[in-house]
Design a protein around this motif. Structure first.
Motif, mmCIF file in Angstrom:
data_model
loop_
_atom_site.group_PDB
_atom_site.id
_atom_site.type_symbol
_atom_site.label_atom_id
_atom_site.label_comp_id
_atom_site.label_asym_id
_atom_site.label_seq_id
_atom_site.Cartn_x
_atom_site.Cartn_y
_atom_site.Cartn_z
ATOM 1 N N VAL A 57 0.869 -1.170 0.479
ATOM 2 C CA VAL A 57 -0.126 0.322 -0.241
ATOM 3 C C VAL A 57 1.106 1.149 -0.245
ATOM 4 N N PHE A 58 1.940 1.543 1.240
ATOM 5 C CA PHE A 58 2.452 2.552 1.316
ATOM 6 C C PHE A 58 3.545 2.719 0.397
ATOM 7 N N GLY A 59 4.080 1.470 -0.708
ATOM 8 C CA GLY A 59 5.196 1.352 -1.328
ATOM 9 C C GLY A 59 4.640 2.569 -2.870
ATOM 10 N N SER A 60 3.512 1.452 -3.364
ATOM 11 C CA SER A 60 2.588 1.597 -4.717
ATOM 12 C C SER A 60 2.668 3.359 -4.015
ATOM 13 N N ILE A 61 2.800 4.468 -3.329
ATOM 14 C CA ILE A 61 2.011 5.267 -3.455
ATOM 15 C C ILE A 61 3.892 6.085 -3.394
ATOM 16 N N ILE A 62 4.382 5.976 -2.676
ATOM 17 C CA ILE A 62 6.031 5.779 -3.160
ATOM 18 C C ILE A 62 6.398 6.277 -4.512
ATOM 19 N N THR A 63 5.972 4.866 -4.860
ATOM 20 C CA THR A 63 6.138 4.691 -6.516
ATOM 21 C C THR A 63 6.120 5.320 -7.867
ATOM 22 N N VAL A 64 5.194 5.490 -7.285
ATOM 23 C CA VAL A 64 4.076 6.429 -8.385
ATOM 24 C C VAL A 64 4.525 7.567 -8.332
ATOM 25 N N GLU A 65 4.972 8.311 -7.384
ATOM 26 C CA GLU A 65 5.467 9.415 -6.966
ATOM 27 C C GLU A 65 6.582 9.916 -7.776
ATOM 28 N N VAL A 66 7.284 8.199 -7.470
ATOM 29 C CA VAL A 66 8.910 8.465 -8.299
ATOM 30 C C VAL A 66 8.985 7.978 -9.842
ATOM 31 N N MET A 67 7.329 7.493 -10.296
ATOM 32 C CA MET A 67 6.602 7.251 -11.505
ATOM 33 C C MET A 67 6.999 8.256 -12.400
ATOM 34 N N ALA A 68 5.696 9.280 -11.357
ATOM 35 C CA ALA A 68 5.637 11.371 -12.195
ATOM 36 C C ALA A 68 6.919 11.435 -12.104
ATOM 37 N N LEU A 69 7.631 12.179 -10.906
ATOM 38 C CA LEU A 69 8.523 12.441 -11.279
ATOM 39 C C LEU A 69 9.208 11.733 -13.058
ATOM 40 N N THR A 70 9.916 10.607 -13.178
ATOM 41 C CA THR A 70 10.835 9.812 -13.732
ATOM 42 C C THR A 70 10.220 10.326 -15.173
ATOM 43 N N LEU A 71 8.796 10.521 -15.074
ATOM 44 C CA LEU A 71 7.860 10.463 -16.912
ATOM 45 C C LEU A 71 7.923 11.682 -16.623
ATOM 46 N N ALA A 72 7.623 12.829 -16.244
ATOM 47 C CA ALA A 72 7.900 14.309 -16.213
ATOM 48 C C ALA A 72 8.901 14.605 -16.553
ATOM 49 N N TYR A 73 10.692 14.104 -16.756
ATOM 50 C CA TYR A 73 11.455 14.535 -17.338
ATOM 51 C C TYR A 73 11.780 13.624 -18.824
ATOM 52 N N THR A 74 11.023 12.515 -18.945
ATOM 53 C CA THR A 74 11.308 12.154 -20.217
ATOM 54 C C THR A 74 10.428 13.438 -20.504
ATOM 55 N N LEU A 75 9.652 13.725 -20.555
ATOM 56 C CA LEU A 75 9.043 14.615 -21.493
ATOM 57 C C LEU A 75 9.723 16.055 -22.394
ATOM 58 N N LEU A 76 10.686 15.896 -21.284
ATOM 59 C CA LEU A 76 11.555 17.832 -20.851
ATOM 60 C C LEU A 76 11.942 16.751 -23.240
#
Length: 129
Positions: free
Chosen positions: A110-129
């Protein structure tokens, strides 16, 4: 120290076997046309399953090189392989606090999924740059 060297050697040989057998090439063709999200999810699933950041990066690195923007794809693999928060055995720190903290595997999911989604959002935002 010898155990980690043995484990690293096993993942290197597994990565080499997957490359020489053509499985990595097949995965590269399947994944290369997909968004980086698919690469992130495959890598994070692998990293949380095998419990070794380096092993997941070694196995998924050749797949990332097949992407049009290899540097960004390798960054996605590195960040996903480092996101081992969803299982107690995904990271050594998770395993150390499992029993003394009274945690259950569901808590990590449960809590690891929340952190993983945050990391995923930041990483994918980087790929859009």
């Amino acid at each position: 120290m010898a155990d980690s060297g043995l484990c690293g050697g096993c993942f290197l040989s597994l990565g080499s076997a997957l490359t020489s057998s053509g499985i990595i090439t097949y995965l590269g063709h399947v994944v290369a046309g997909s968004p980086p999200l698919f690469l992130f999810l495959m890598t994070v699933l692998l990293a949380n399953t095998i419990g070794n950041v380096g092993g997941a990066a070694i196995i998924m690195g050749p797949v990332a090189i097949g992407f049009p923007s290899a540097v960004k794809a390798l960054t996605v693999v590195a960040m996903a392989a480092s996101s081992t928060f969803m299982t107690p055995f995904g990271n050594q720190s998770n395993l150390v606090v499992l029993s003394p903290g009274g945690y259950r595997p569901r808590d990590y999911l449960v809590f690891g999924s929340i952190i993983t989604v945050e990391v995923m959002a930041l990483t994918l935002a980087y790929t859009l740059l």
